[in-house]
Scaffold this active site. Structure first.
Site, PDB file in Angstrom:
ATOM      1  N   GLU A 434       0.829  -1.089   0.106  1.00 58.42           N
ATOM      2  CA  GLU A 434      -0.098   0.025  -0.072  1.00 58.42           C
ATOM      3  C   GLU A 434       0.775   1.214  -0.077  1.00 58.42           C
ATOM      4  O   GLU A 434       1.510   1.448   0.868  1.00 58.42           O
ATOM      5  CB  GLU A 434      -0.753   0.104   1.270  1.00 58.42           C
ATOM      6  N   ASP A 507      -1.241  -1.489   5.771  1.00 54.65           N
ATOM      7  CA  ASP A 507      -1.344  -0.733   7.066  1.00 54.65           C
ATOM      8  C   ASP A 507      -2.158  -1.478   7.906  1.00 54.65           C
ATOM      9  O   ASP A 507      -3.316  -1.892   7.478  1.00 54.65           O
ATOM     10  CB  ASP A 507      -1.481   0.858   6.966  1.00 54.65           C
ATOM     11  N   ASP A 509      -4.708  -0.347   9.842  1.00 49.68           N
ATOM     12  CA  ASP A 509      -5.801   0.617   9.842  1.00 49.68           C
ATOM     13  C   ASP A 509      -7.108   0.290   9.209  1.00 49.68           C
ATOM     14  O   ASP A 509      -6.894  -0.845   8.317  1.00 49.68           O
ATOM     15  CB  ASP A 509      -5.089   1.923   9.881  1.00 49.68           C
ATOM     16  N   ASP A 511      -7.998   1.990   6.544  1.00 53.58           N
ATOM     17  CA  ASP A 511      -7.713   2.087   5.105  1.00 53.58           C
ATOM     18  C   ASP A 511      -7.054   0.785   4.663  1.00 53.58           C
ATOM     19  O   ASP A 511      -7.401   0.202   3.384  1.00 53.58           O
ATOM     20  CB  ASP A 511      -6.953   3.308   4.935  1.00 53.58           C
TER      21      ASP A 511
END
Length: 645
Positions: A434, A507, A509, A511
């Site tokens: 990412e 990541d 998180d 997203d």
């Protein structure tokens, strides 16, 4: 190896010894699949009684201590003495291979268990088994141990019932992985059998629980109801027609049943059966159906100028292909064949050539009549098939243009890909990362011999909501398709895959989770073999770094690991520096290698599909266009959510 090889070295396995010596030859494996196959073999005997018209209720029960029981109200296995073997027919059936009533078509017109090895195999692979037979006003019992009788057939007294009860405990020395039955796995197969034999009642009980759980399967609608229920699991906007098209007929003692219905999606769900055996690889019965529906729809297309011109506008030399016609279809084909011939030991593909002719002729006749009587349904199906054909033609043109561009450029690999130097797919892995920042760190930290890096940027396409041609032309997915080198969708060829480890590194998180989900949706829909083969992984970067002074840092992958690392520091815990990684870009190449990319130290999770239907449902609900099913799913599962806000 001994050079003294003579007649004395030839081993003869007697009775059921062969089954215990090579159980995989008879039940497929000695893992969970083989264990559950024992249940199917016994249930198949009861189903054969039902198909012969002598049984309407079957009970399957899971008792405590890994014991299974199957009861039916059929005729009951005969207990009288066999004229040539001179032992009870019950003992013969349960202790001898290739012994049973299925070979004589006067007893059973059709049968799933063809080779007479079913229940005797279960006996051979069980620590103990007992059989209770009720017939002719009396009740009988015989007990066995590892396939051998430990008692004679005993008369227990009078009975006003009829049927057979088989009860057994699987042998732990054979099934070393587990002897515990999975309720959901068995429930799926038993439910399937109830659909395929409309009118029969299958009772499934889990008596291992303090409060026994019971499911009752009975479907008067048969395979038509099966199709409707499968379609209702999708998030389709429409069903075409409103009730599935049902075709049935009998010729040369072969009974054909077909039911199908379309939905608004693009993928097909096809289930075929012969004598209740799931022929997962299809065979001549499916070939006959495909040929017939292809012929009928193209014939009606040729006589409809409006639709014909629409296809000619896309490509004047094209016709409807079977992949266009089967797009969005939910189909069940169920055959009853007196003498089925299966290809391979697993019975997953039908080989009878005459069945193809029978199905082909029947479907052509009945489907032509149905469409003549229901022209609006015909037009709607033609409209859907034409939409698929024009999309396919457009995708082919785009693919050809892309291939020409790749050839003119000299390379087919995307510019952003930092490839590895080795070319052996088994040794190579690609990290789909990412963002450019994390991609830069990954390039610095990787082993360039075996690790390739492909950074992704921008918002990725949700493939659940678009047609295949838009996937091919999407600038975010095109680099993934090109890097893997195996095509996608119907053209996917796993033999051309460039990497055998595809690692999604995003990541930790919201997203990152979204990107992982979008990529997995793409792989599931267009490259499912990647997941089936175990080639897709999720990287697990650390969430925390705990460091005390200049000591070696401790990387933690959960809140619990962080707390444990701090607790290990004792009185000095307050002096420790705790860093929370919000993104991969916060780590340099050295840290990323040490924590997430070093094969000797990294943590990864392989992506699997333990239940393809369940996964299909989740992807449709969570990533599809329909809002209401997604809202219901979120509300019903909100208590399990772990939000990082």
């Amino acid at each position: 190896m001994s050079e003294n090889y003579s007649a004395g070295n030839i081993q003869v396995l007697k009775g059921l010894e062969a089954v215990r010596k090579r159980p995989g030859m008879y039940i497929g494996s000695t893992g969970p699949n083989g264990l559950h196959h024992l249940v199917y073999e016994v249930v198949d005997n009861s189903i054969d009684e039902a198909m012969a018209g002598f049984c309407d209720t079957i009970t399957v029960a899971l008792e405590k201590d890994d014991i299974c029981r199957v009861e039916d109200n059929g005729r009951g296995i005969p207990v009288d003495i066999h004229p040539t073997e001179h032992i009870s027919a019950l003992e013969l059936v349960l202790t001898k291979l290739h012994a049973g009533g299925k070979f004589n078509k006067d007893n059973y017109k059709v049968s799933g268990g063809l080779h007479g090895v079913g229940v005797s195999c279960v006996n051979a692979l069980s620590t103990w088994m007992e059989a209770v037979v009720e017939r002719d006003g009396k009740k009988y019992q015989q007990k066995y141990s590892i396939g051998k009788p430990t008692t004679k057939v005993e008369e227990l007294g009078p009975s006003d019932r009829h049927g057979t009860t088989i009860r057994w405990k699987a042998d732990k020395t054979i099934f070393q992985e587990t002897t515990t039955y999975n309720f959901d796995v068995l429930a799926k197969r038993l439910r399937e059998l109830a659909f395929l034999n409309n009118g029969i009642t299958i009772i499934f009980r889990d008596e291992r629980l303090e409060e026994p759980k019971e499911a009752v399967y009975k479907f008067e609608g048969g395979i038509t109801q099966y199709v409707k229920e499968m379609n209702q699991k999708t998030t389709s906007k429409f069903y075409l027609p409103e009730n599935p098209i049902y075709i049935t007929g009998e010729r040369d003692n072969v009974i054909t049943e077909c039911a199908f219905q379309y939905n608004s999606g693009y993928s097909s769900s096809i289930n075929t059966y012969v004598n209740d055996i799931n022929t997962r690889e299809g065979g001549t019965h499916l070939d006959g159906f495909k040929n017939a529906i292809n012929f009928v729809l193209n014939k009606f297309l040729d006589s409809n100028d409006k639709f014909k011109k629409r296809l000619e506008k896309a490509d004047k030399d094209e016709k409807l292909r079977i992949e266009d016609i089967l797009s969005g279809i939910v189909l069940v084909v169920s055959m009853k064949v007196p003498e089925p011939e299966f290809e391979g030991q697993t019975k997953e593909k039908l080989g009878n050539t005459e069945v193809r002719t029978i199905v082909d002729a029947l479907v052509k006749e009945k489907l032509t009549l149905f469409f003549e009587q229901n022209p609006s349904v015909l037009e709607a199906i033609l409209d859907k098939a034409l939409a698929e054909a024009t999309a396919r033609i457009a995708a082919k043109k785009a693919k050809d243009a892309s291939r020409k561009k790749s050839l003119s450029d000299g390379f087919g690999l995307p510019e952003k890909l930092s490839d590895c130097s080795l070319k052996d797919p088994e040794m190579c892995e690609v990290y789909i990362v990412e963002g450019d920042s994390a991609g830069g760190s990954a390039k610095k930290g990787r082993d360039p011999k075996i690790q390739a890096i492909l950074p992704l940027w921008g918002k990725m396409l949700n493939v659940e909501k678009v047609r295949p041609e838009k996937v091919m032309n999407n600038d975010k997915l095109e680099p993934v398709i090109a890097s893997l080198g195996a095509g996608f969708g119907k053209d996917f060829n796993i033999e051309k895959l460039r990497y055998h480890k595809i690692i999604i590194m995003a990541d930790a998180d919201v997203d990152g989770s979204h990107i992982r989900t979008l990529l997995l949706t793409f792989f599931f829909r267009y490259m499912p073999q990647l997941i089936e083969r175990g080639y897709v992984y999720l990287a697990m970067p650390p969430l925390f770094k705990v460091q005390l002074g200049k000591k070696e840092p401790v990387y933690c992958y959960s809140d619990q690991e962080r707390d444990d690392a701090l607790a290990a520091l004792g009185d000095q815990r307050e002096k420790a520096d705790v860093q929370r990684y919000k993104g991969l870009g916060e780590m340099d190449g050295k840290q990323l290698w040490e924590t997430t990319m070093d094969p000797a130290r990294r943590k990864m999770r392989v992506v699997t599909i333990p239940d393809a239907e369940a996964a299909d449902k989740i992807f449709s609900v969570c990533m599809g266009e329909e809002v209401e099913p997604r809202r219901e799913f979120i509300e019903s599962n909100s208590s399990y959510a772990n939000l990082d806000i």
